[in-house]
Design an enzyme around this catalytic site. Structure first.
Site, PDB file in Angstrom:
ATOM      1  CG  ASP A  89      -1.865   1.137   1.227  1.00 50.90           C
ATOM      2  OD1 ASP A  89      -1.451   2.279   0.982  1.00 50.90           O
ATOM      3  OD2 ASP A  89      -3.065   0.881   1.430  1.00 50.90           O
ATOM      4  CG  HIS A  90       1.362   4.434  -3.094  1.00 51.51           C
ATOM      5  ND1 HIS A  90       0.095   4.182  -3.529  1.00 51.51           N
ATOM      6  CD2 HIS A  90       1.502   5.783  -3.140  1.00 51.51           C
ATOM      7  CE1 HIS A  90      -0.508   5.315  -3.831  1.00 51.51           C
ATOM      8  NE2 HIS A  90       0.323   6.308  -3.608  1.00 51.51           N
ATOM      9  CG  HIS A 105      -4.171   4.534  -0.648  1.00 50.28           C
ATOM     10  ND1 HIS A 105      -3.281   3.499  -0.698  1.00 50.28           N
ATOM     11  CD2 HIS A 105      -4.428   4.856  -1.946  1.00 50.28           C
ATOM     12  CE1 HIS A 105      -3.008   3.215  -1.966  1.00 50.28           C
ATOM     13  NE2 HIS A 105      -3.691   4.023  -2.735  1.00 50.28           N
TER      14      HIS A 105
HETATM   15  C1  BG6 Z   1      -3.542   5.122  -6.237  1.00 47.73           C
HETATM   16  C2  BG6 Z   1      -4.889   5.258  -6.875  1.00 47.73           C
HETATM   17  O1  BG6 Z   1      -3.499   3.994  -5.410  1.00 47.73           O
HETATM   18  O2  BG6 Z   1      -3.275   6.283  -5.458  1.00 47.73           O
HETATM   19  C3  BG6 Z   1      -4.942   6.501  -7.743  1.00 47.73           C
HETATM   20  O3  BG6 Z   1      -5.151   4.112  -7.679  1.00 47.73           O
HETATM   21  C4  BG6 Z   1      -4.563   7.724  -6.941  1.00 47.73           C
HETATM   22  O4  BG6 Z   1      -6.241   6.689  -8.295  1.00 47.73           O
HETATM   23  C5  BG6 Z   1      -3.239   7.476  -6.217  1.00 47.73           C
HETATM   24  O5  BG6 Z   1      -4.416   8.813  -7.849  1.00 47.73           O
HETATM   25  C6  BG6 Z   1      -2.943   8.616  -5.264  1.00 47.73           C
HETATM   26  O6  BG6 Z   1      -1.651   8.465  -4.757  1.00 47.73           O
HETATM   27  P1  BG6 Z   1      -0.789   9.726  -4.284  1.00 47.73           P
HETATM   28  O7  BG6 Z   1       0.454   9.127  -3.748  1.00 47.73           O
HETATM   29  O8  BG6 Z   1      -0.605  10.584  -5.483  1.00 47.73           O
HETATM   30  O9  BG6 Z   1      -1.645  10.399  -3.235  1.00 47.73           O
END
Ligand code: BG6
Length: 500
Positions: free
Chosen positions: A174-175, A237
């Site tokens: 989960d990034h 997230h």
């Molecule tokens: C991803 C989603 O997991 O996270 C995208 O699939 C979203 O739709 C993105 O834009 C948002 O990540 P960050 O790091 O830009 O907040």
């Protein structure tokens, strides 16, 4: 760190090019990689090692313009038909050959940067070649979301993976957990004597979390339309952020100590009753509008999106956590695409003092202190409190104390993928989602999805691109002196009109 080979399935794809290889490159530049380390790209495209390297370096804005020979030498490639079980012997043979030639022990990370339909297949085919075994070295599997589509499919996926790999071998990315500011939630809460005693129902009025994006769905309409904001952002997230904000203190920073607490928290989240979904879960979809004289497409006009789509590009939720710490404290979360700013932040809204001595509406109508934790951009913390205006009487005014990560000149904030890849290389699963908590998070989400599906009368509000989403979401939080904080580009700015 052990010598090892990182095998990227889907190596010619977008994620590998945009995120994974750049992250590995940064680790290389930072001197974090083990001395003996190789990346083996695997996908259908028929590249040689050299063609793969050229492809990685071409049009790349992350690599030094002169091909970095040291890094290029670490890249290898194997073309296979990922759907055919027989072709996996080629992967095994190539791994054995590379291991021998470069004196690397059989320590493998298999990173699945592929469509989810391949998630159950690749582990099975790897196991067919004995590549899931850990008798001579380690074997780890990394998968990207979506982890299922609902609780049932998440459970099925977990069972399929567990047929061939043990839970401790599986790393679910989960990034958001790789973001420095998300990890800092633990330090903010458990490393500070001033916050810890206040972190409960006695002092906190409510908590709100916003993840706003300016962009639309771009070219991802096909994927997004089957997902929607609730699956794309909330189930993973945002619930991870909720867990870190609300969980009990873990006994240690050990992966399972933290993940046990998260699981308990997910289990305590009160699912929204189906009949209350229209009241507590607001969904919206952006419609075309003019922003700065540019005509912005509505969601239904985006590539790959049906023109009668009901996918939500915005969602706001109100919910409660049924445990000792959080009884009766409302939590609000909202996320959306095509909102006026890109900003992710948490607002901890404290209760006002019990007796109001200093009310002077002219300057100060809000006695509630707020702690704003900014996840991105302008990462930092902001504490708002009341101060006496100099002069006669007791006029009180809101002032702010702020900290910005950018002030830490000696520390570079690493990219989420960099941190996460380094952790899997070390075998540290702390920042990865565990199977049981993924299922528990779906248990909270499922009733909302089911209600939306079963009951098309639940409103899907249109909101013009470039606005803060449906009016109904404002009403969700509105109360005496309470409304969503409107984040701007910078942490300290918040009002209805800000520089974008
Ligand atoms: C991803 C989603 O997991 O996270 C995208 O699939 C979203 O739709 C993105 O834009 C948002 O990540 P960050 O790091 O830009 O907040």
């Amino acid at each position: 760190m052990d010598s090892q080979i990182l095998v990227i399935f889907g190596a010619s794809g977008d994620l590998a090019k945009r995120k994974l290889i750049p992250a590995v490159y940064k680790l290389h530049k930072g001197g974090y990689l083990p001395e003996k380390f190789i990346v083996l790209g695997v996908s259908r495209t028929d590249y040689t090692d050299e063609e793969f390297r050229n492809n990685v370096f071409e049009d790349s804005d992350f690599l030094d313009s002169n091909k970095d020979a040291d890094f290029a030498d670490k890249l290898f490639y194997q073309a296979i038909d990922t759907l055919s079980e027989e072709s996996y012997s080629k992967v095994r043979q190539k791994l054995e050959r590379l291991g021998e030639e470069h004196h690397i022990a059989p320590n493998y990370i298999f990173y699945l940067s592929v469509p989810p339909s391949l998630y159950p297949k690749i582990p099975a085919y790897l196991a067919g070649e004995g590549l899931n075994k850990q008798d001579k070295g380690f074997s780890r599997l990394v998968i990207e979301k979506p982890f299922g589509y609902d609780e049932t499919s998440a459970r099925e996926l977990n069972e399929q993976l567990l047929e061939y790999f043990e839970e401790e071998q599986i790393f679910r990315i989960d990034h958001y957990l790789g973001k420095e500011t998300v990890q800092n939630l633990l330090v903010t809460r458990f490393g500070n004597g001033i916050f810890e005693p206040l972190w409960n129902r006695n002092y906190i009025h409510h908590i709100e979390i916003t993840a706003a994006e300016e962009i639309g769905v771009g070219s991802r309409g096909g994927y997004y339309d089957k997902s929607g904001a609730l699956r794309d952002m909330v189930q993973n997230h945002l619930l991870q952020i909720v867990a870190l904000m609300a969980m009990e203190p873990p006994n240690s920073t050990d992966a399972d100590a933290i993940r046990n607490e998260k699981l308990k928290l997910f289990q305590a989240m009160r699912p929204i009753k189906k009949e209350e979904v229209s009241q507590y879960a607001i969904r919206g979809q952006y419609i075309s509008s003019e922003v700065d004289r540019d005509l912005i497409k509505g969601y239904r006009e985006e590539e790959g999106v049906p023109n009668d789509s009901t996918a939500e590009t915005y969602v706001a939720l109100k919910f409660f956590i049924d445990n000792w710490r959080w009884a009766d404290v409302p939590f609000y979360i909202r996320t959306g695409k095509r909102l006026p700013a890109k900003a992710t932040e948490i607002v901890v809204y404290f209760k006002s003092p019990p007796h109001h001595l200093f009310i002077n509406e002219q300057d100060f109508t809000n006695m509630n202190n707020q702690l704003i934790i900014r996840i991105q951009p302008d990462e930092g913390l902001l504490l708002q409190f009341g101060m006496k205006v100099p002069g006669a009487g007791f006029r009180v005014k809101n002032v702010e104390m702020d900290f910005h990560y950018s002030e830490l000149t000696d520390a570079e904030v690493p990219e989420a993928y960099e941190r996460l890849i380094l952790d899997v290389m070390k075998g540290d699963a702390t920042l990865y989602a565990r199977g049981d908590s993924v299922e528990a998070a779906w248990q909270f989400i499922d009733p909302i999805l089911e209600a939306w599906e079963a009951n098309p009368d639940i409103k899907l509000y249109g909101y013009p691109a470039g606005t803060w989403g449906p009016e109904a979401a404002r009403k969700l939080i509105e109360g005496e002196n309470v409304s969503w904080r409107t984040p701007c580009k910078t942490l300290t700015e918040s009002r209805n009109f800000c520089e974008l």
